[in-house]
Write an enzyme that holds these catalytic residues in place. Structure first.
Site, PDB file in Angstrom:
ATOM      1  N   GLY A  38       0.744  -1.183   0.116  1.00 44.29           N
ATOM      2  CA  GLY A  38      -0.118   0.072  -0.021  1.00 44.29           C
ATOM      3  C   GLY A  38       0.845   1.407  -0.043  1.00 44.29           C
TER       4      GLY A  38
ATOM      5  N   GLY B 107       3.564  -3.486  -3.772  1.00 46.85           N
ATOM      6  CA  GLY B 107       3.541  -3.678  -5.458  1.00 46.85           C
ATOM      7  C   GLY B 107       3.782  -2.496  -5.894  1.00 46.85           C
ATOM      8  N   ARG B 108       2.972  -1.297  -5.810  1.00 50.26           N
ATOM      9  CA  ARG B 108       3.088   0.043  -6.530  1.00 50.26           C
ATOM     10  C   ARG B 108       4.602   0.468  -6.240  1.00 50.26           C
ATOM     11  NH1 ARG B 108      -1.488   2.826  -8.067  1.00 50.26           N
ATOM     12  NH2 ARG B 108      -2.500   1.873  -6.339  1.00 50.26           N
TER      13      ARG B 108
ATOM     14  N   TYR C 100     -10.061   5.576 -11.844  1.00 51.62           N
ATOM     15  CA  TYR C 100      -9.819   6.370 -10.535  1.00 51.62           C
ATOM     16  C   TYR C 100      -9.535   7.717 -10.512  1.00 51.62           C
ATOM     17  CZ  TYR C 100      -7.868   1.476  -9.441  1.00 51.62           C
ATOM     18  OH  TYR C 100      -7.716   0.176  -9.413  1.00 51.62           O
TER      19      TYR C 100
ATOM     20  N   CYS D 166     -14.325   3.955 -28.235  1.00 55.84           N
ATOM     21  CA  CYS D 166     -15.943   4.616 -28.274  1.00 55.84           C
ATOM     22  C   CYS D 166     -16.414   4.931 -26.764  1.00 55.84           C
ATOM     23  CB  CYS D 166     -16.692   3.754 -29.323  1.00 55.84           C
ATOM     24  SG  CYS D 166     -15.904   3.715 -30.988  1.00 55.84           S
TER      25      CYS D 166
ATOM     26  N   TYR E  80      -0.151  -1.575 -12.099  1.00 59.94           N
ATOM     27  CA  TYR E  80      -1.528  -1.554 -12.353  1.00 59.94           C
ATOM     28  C   TYR E  80      -1.656  -0.782 -13.931  1.00 59.94           C
ATOM     29  CZ  TYR E  80      -1.621  -2.731  -7.462  1.00 59.94           C
ATOM     30  OH  TYR E  80      -1.344  -3.172  -6.433  1.00 59.94           O
TER      31      TYR E  80
HETATM   32  C1  LIG Z   1      -3.060  -4.862  -3.881  1.00 58.86           C
HETATM   33  C2  LIG Z   1      -2.641  -5.714  -2.720  1.00 58.86           C
HETATM   34  C3  LIG Z   1      -1.542  -5.482  -2.231  1.00 58.86           C
HETATM   35  C4  LIG Z   1      -0.503  -4.384  -2.946  1.00 58.86           C
HETATM   36  O1  LIG Z   1      -0.568  -3.191  -2.942  1.00 58.86           O
HETATM   37  P1  LIG Z   1       0.383  -1.986  -3.562  1.00 58.86           P
HETATM   38  O2  LIG Z   1      -0.506  -0.591  -3.181  1.00 58.86           O
HETATM   39  O3  LIG Z   1       0.315  -2.157  -4.900  1.00 58.86           O
HETATM   40  O4  LIG Z   1       1.508  -1.921  -2.745  1.00 58.86           O
HETATM   41  C5  LIG Z   1      -0.711  -5.987  -1.419  1.00 58.86           C
HETATM   42  N1  LIG Z   1      -1.511  -6.839  -0.820  1.00 58.86           N
HETATM   43  C6  LIG Z   1      -2.745  -7.128  -0.985  1.00 58.86           C
HETATM   44  C7  LIG Z   1      -3.530  -8.344  -0.163  1.00 58.86           C
HETATM   45  C8  LIG Z   1      -3.437  -6.691  -2.127  1.00 58.86           C
HETATM   46  O5  LIG Z   1      -4.524  -6.828  -2.386  1.00 58.86           O
END
Ligand SMILES: *Cc1c(COP(=O)(O)O)cnc(C)c1O
Length: 421
Positions: free
Chosen positions: A239, A275-276, A320, A346, A375
């Site tokens: 996150g 992730g991000r 978003y 379209c 993403y």
């Molecule tokens: C999407 C997700 C993540 C990664 O979130 P980021 O914001 O990309 O770091 C981690 N854990 C779970 C369970 C997720 O669904």
């Protein structure tokens, strides 16, 4: 910090001008910098090097097998949310004992695959999922290692669609109910309780919500201990946000320091699911201007730059209202204009940027949509029967196609014509 920069007015990815790459591959193109991927993973992971931890890359952010393979070589685990992601993670060489499986809707087939692969942890999100795990583990004559994903009811202060840790969200189990579930799981023959997990949302730009969630998890672990249940893994999810525009998220080092301070002295391994923050700024989307036009019918004249990438390639602006910086591949001193950058799909929602100031564009100009590594490709689709873009990884002077561009045959693979008389 990333490796996309201008040299002699040309946008480069590491040592290669991006225009040289698209001249060979065409557009739209997802382009990643290997040095940036490495650097971001390392920066995040070393922040936690003083404590026992496991960094499980969230595969859904960017799931190309070559990129997962890069992280695997650096010791990464994976946070997966489907059987397909399990398949990818294993193909990429990620150690199954570093794979954790999150998500509210795991099917029987998916659970069997993960049990068979012998993954580290299932993050269980409901009482029924626990029952299903017990049943399937018993059938396979094995035990299912579990964490419950608790919903700490913390506001991550991010976009509603990517807030996951509020009581009203579908994710996790409320704290009090989770306690009952741990006790229930404790009595199950084929369940092994290993951890507690939470994940409160994505693109967080403050540390406080993480700390608030962590403190709730810590208190919860104490309550479990009172009932004789010990926990080996504390999973705080992912996150951490990145800078798309003017956001100022804490650097990974500060995030790590704040968390470490809170968990010092606890006898468990910290799991992180970024992730991000690892991939977001390591990838861009390159697109070519097809047309420019001015619609002057309304009260105000409106300028459009129509490009060959669209909401099927990059959904975040549509879904978003997300902001992505746009940079021309060649810097010019053309006058600035305020434009909407739109795709050919379209739908009025098919835009990549609105009311954006850009140097005047001409047909054939190449644009880079920045911060598309997370993403981006993973949310792409074939809507409007558009073949998905190619993915390319640059490593210094080298250019590797890590996913070829789809062709028309790919579009109808698996479809069947009716047998007409
Ligand atoms: C999407 C997700 C993540 C990664 O979130 P980021 O914001 O990309 O770091 C981690 N854990 C779970 C369970 C997720 O669904």
């Amino acid at each position: 910090m990333h490796h996309f920069h201008y040299k002699n007015n040309q946008l480069y990815c590491e040592n290669v001008p991006v225009a040289e790459i698209t001249a060979r591959t065409g557009t739209p193109l997802y382009l990643y910098s290997r040095a940036t991927l490495r650097r971001h993973f390392q920066a995040f992971d070393t922040g936690f090097s003083d404590i026992d931890h496991l960094t499980c890359f969230a595969v859904k952010a960017c799931s190309n097998v070559a990129i997962l393979q890069q992280f695997a070589t650096m010791g990464a685990g994976a946070d997966i949310v489907s059987g397909g992601e399990l398949f990818r993670a294993l193909k990429a060489g990620i150690d199954p004992k570093k794979i954790i499986y999150s998500g509210v809707g795991k099917t029987e087939a998916e659970i069997r695959e993960a049990l068979f692969a012998d993954i580290l942890l299932f993050n269980v999100e409901s009482p029924q999922e626990l029952d299903r795990l017990q049943k399937l583990a018993a059938e396979l004559g094995t035990t299912a290692p579990v964490s419950f994903r608790i919903n700490p009811d913390v506001d991550p202060k991010t976009h509603a669609y990517i807030s996951t840790g509020l009581a009203k969200n579908k994710f996790g189990i409320p704290v009090d109910e989770a306690l009952e579930e741990y006790v229930r799981a404790h009595g199950m023959d084929n369940i092994e309780i290993l951890g507690v997990s939470c994940h409160i949302g994505s693109q967080l730009t403050e540390i406080d919500p993480f700390l608030e969630a962590l403190n709730k998890v810590k208190a919860f672990i104490g309550r479990l201990q009172d009932r004789g249940i010990t926990i080996r893994y504390l999973d705080l999810g992912g996150g951490l946000g990145i800078t798309y525009n003017d956001e100022e998220p804490p650097p990974p080092q500060a995030y790590a320091e704040a968390l470490i301070k809170e968990i010092q002295g606890m006898d468990c391994t910290l799991i992180l699911e970024p992730g991000r923050v690892i991939v977001g700024n390591a990838g861009i989307l390159l697109t070519e201007v097809q047309y420019t036009k001015v619609n002057s019918g309304g009260a105000k004249e409106k300028r459009f730059v129509i490009v060959d990438a669209a909401m099927n390639d990059l959904t975040r602006p549509t879904l978003y209202g997300a902001y992505h910086e746009i940079q021309p591949a060649r810097q010019t001193d053309a006058p600035l204009q305020v434009v909407d950058v739109v795709g050919p799909i379209c739908e009025t929602g098919d835009f990549l940027a609105r009311d954006r100031e850009l140097p005047r564009m001409r047909q054939g100009d190449l644009l880079a949509i920045m911060s598309c590594g997370a993403y981006g490709f993973t949310m792409s689709s074939n809507y409007n029967s558009r073949p998905r873009a190619a993915e390319v990884l640059v490593d210094g002077d080298e250019v590797h196609v890590i996913r070829r561009r789809e062709d028309y045959d790919d579009l109808i693979r698996g479809e069947a014509l009716l047998k007409l008389p």
